[in-house]
Design a protein around this motif. Structure first.
Motif, mmCIF file in Angstrom:
data_model
loop_
_atom_site.group_PDB
_atom_site.id
_atom_site.type_symbol
_atom_site.label_atom_id
_atom_site.label_comp_id
_atom_site.label_asym_id
_atom_site.label_seq_id
_atom_site.Cartn_x
_atom_site.Cartn_y
_atom_site.Cartn_z
ATOM 1 N N ILE A 52 0.839 -1.190 0.000
ATOM 2 C CA ILE A 52 0.000 0.000 0.000
ATOM 3 C C ILE A 52 0.880 1.249 0.000
ATOM 4 O O ILE A 52 1.835 1.357 0.770
ATOM 5 C CB ILE A 52 -0.918 0.003 1.235
ATOM 6 C CG1 ILE A 52 -1.836 -1.219 1.191
ATOM 7 C CG2 ILE A 52 -1.731 1.277 1.320
ATOM 8 C CD1 ILE A 52 -2.719 -1.288 -0.026
ATOM 9 N N LEU A 53 0.545 2.169 -0.852
ATOM 10 C CA LEU A 53 1.296 3.407 -0.940
ATOM 11 C C LEU A 53 0.735 4.409 0.046
ATOM 12 O O LEU A 53 -0.442 4.716 0.029
ATOM 13 C CB LEU A 53 1.212 3.967 -2.370
ATOM 14 C CG LEU A 53 1.714 3.013 -3.437
ATOM 15 C CD1 LEU A 53 1.448 3.609 -4.814
ATOM 16 C CD2 LEU A 53 3.200 2.752 -3.262
ATOM 17 N N ASP A 70 -0.006 3.738 -8.669
ATOM 18 C CA ASP A 70 -1.409 3.870 -8.278
ATOM 19 C C ASP A 70 -2.330 3.600 -9.458
ATOM 20 O O ASP A 70 -3.352 2.929 -9.321
ATOM 21 C CB ASP A 70 -1.675 5.283 -7.736
ATOM 22 C CG ASP A 70 -0.951 5.540 -6.429
ATOM 23 O OD1 ASP A 70 -1.171 4.770 -5.479
ATOM 24 O OD2 ASP A 70 -0.169 6.494 -6.358
ATOM 25 N N LEU A 90 -2.934 0.056 -10.221
ATOM 26 C CA LEU A 90 -3.867 -0.614 -9.316
ATOM 27 C C LEU A 90 -5.324 -0.352 -9.676
ATOM 28 O O LEU A 90 -6.229 -0.891 -9.036
ATOM 29 C CB LEU A 90 -3.595 -0.187 -7.870
ATOM 30 C CG LEU A 90 -2.216 -0.576 -7.332
ATOM 31 C CD1 LEU A 90 -2.038 -0.078 -5.907
ATOM 32 C CD2 LEU A 90 -2.011 -2.085 -7.402
ATOM 33 N N SER A 92 -5.224 1.541 -4.106
ATOM 34 C CA SER A 92 -4.342 1.998 -3.041
ATOM 35 C C SER A 92 -5.004 3.052 -2.168
ATOM 36 O O SER A 92 -6.001 3.677 -2.530
ATOM 37 C CB SER A 92 -3.061 2.584 -3.641
ATOM 38 O OG SER A 92 -3.349 3.800 -4.310
ATOM 39 N N ASN A 93 -4.389 3.288 -1.002
ATOM 40 C CA ASN A 93 -4.835 4.352 -0.109
ATOM 41 C C ASN A 93 -4.813 5.702 -0.817
ATOM 42 O O ASN A 93 -5.703 6.539 -0.613
ATOM 43 C CB ASN A 93 -3.922 4.423 1.116
ATOM 44 C CG ASN A 93 -3.975 3.192 1.992
ATOM 45 O OD1 ASN A 93 -4.015 2.070 1.486
ATOM 46 N ND2 ASN A 93 -3.978 3.375 3.290
ATOM 47 N N HIS A 101 -9.154 0.801 5.528
ATOM 48 C CA HIS A 101 -8.489 -0.307 4.859
ATOM 49 C C HIS A 101 -8.247 -1.360 5.930
ATOM 50 O O HIS A 101 -7.294 -1.263 6.711
ATOM 51 C CB HIS A 101 -7.182 0.159 4.237
ATOM 52 C CG HIS A 101 -6.549 -0.860 3.360
ATOM 53 N ND1 HIS A 101 -5.303 -0.711 2.813
ATOM 54 C CD2 HIS A 101 -6.986 -2.073 2.930
ATOM 55 C CE1 HIS A 101 -4.997 -1.756 2.083
ATOM 56 N NE2 HIS A 101 -5.995 -2.609 2.147
#
Length: 206
Positions: A7-8, A33, A36, A44-45, A110
């Protein structure tokens, strides 16, 4: 649900004004990102935070924009992992202000991988003035309700003592193992753009 990629993390600054959420999100998204966003990947976050901030910025309901707060996804990571003391988190994210200046506090969660469970996204709508914690979950399995413990502990500590859990009925559910992030973004779009007056999120799957 499928094993998530790394996760970024978003580069969020401390928020000094409790009515602002103002990181330059468009500059935080990188090529990884966008990768994804392909079918079969868990977003991603950074994508979640950027899109939620954009929803509020572009929302047409001005009254709602002034009474709703959208927290970045790293807020839940902070209270779950206890990276800082509750007092420091309260200062960083709320500037030591009352939660009840807001009608809605949206918390993208998340759900961390834990004890064999896989990653998952859930959206929480905390309504401080009504003492309601509303869950938007595209899977709706009891195993993911573990997420409420750190939320209750944190908000109880700073004045919200009697929160009630509420789950909207008949929410659309994902039909695969990876679209949970996209679903919470669509839940949020419907809620934020309608200003909570018309929670019709039931026709968006198609």
């Amino acid at each position: 649900h499928k094993q998530a990629p790394k996760i970024l993390k978003g580069k969020f600054n401390n928020i000094q004004d409790n009515r602002k959420y103002d990181p330059p999100l468009e500059h935080m998204i990188v090529d990884d990102d966008y990768e994804l966003l392909k079918q079969g990947e868990l977003i991603s976050n950074t994508i979640v935070d950027s899109y939620l901030a954009l929803l509020k910025e572009k929302g047409e309901n001005k009254e709602f924009k002034s009474t709703a707060r959208i927290l970045p996804s790293n807020f839940y990571e902070m209270i779950y992992n206890k990276y800082k003391t509750p007092e420091q988190i309260y200062k960083d994210y709320f500037n030591n202000s009352s939660f009840q200046v807001w009608d809605h506090i949206f918390i993208p969660i998340h759900v961390p991988e834990n004890e064999g469970e896989t990653h998952h996204w859930i959206l929480v709508d905390l309504q401080p003035k009504k003492y309601i914690l509303e869950y938007y979950d595209s899977v709706d399995k009891k195993r993911y309700l573990q997420v409420d413990r750190p939320i209750f502990e944190f908000f109880n500590k700073f004045g919200l003592k009697t929160l009630k859990i509420r789950k909207p009925f008949h929410l659309p559910k994902q039909r695969n193992m990876y679209d949970c992030g996209m679903f919470i973004l669509e839940y949020a779009r419907c809620l934020i753009h309608e200003g909570m007056k018309n929670q019709d999120v039931y026709g968006f799957i198609e």
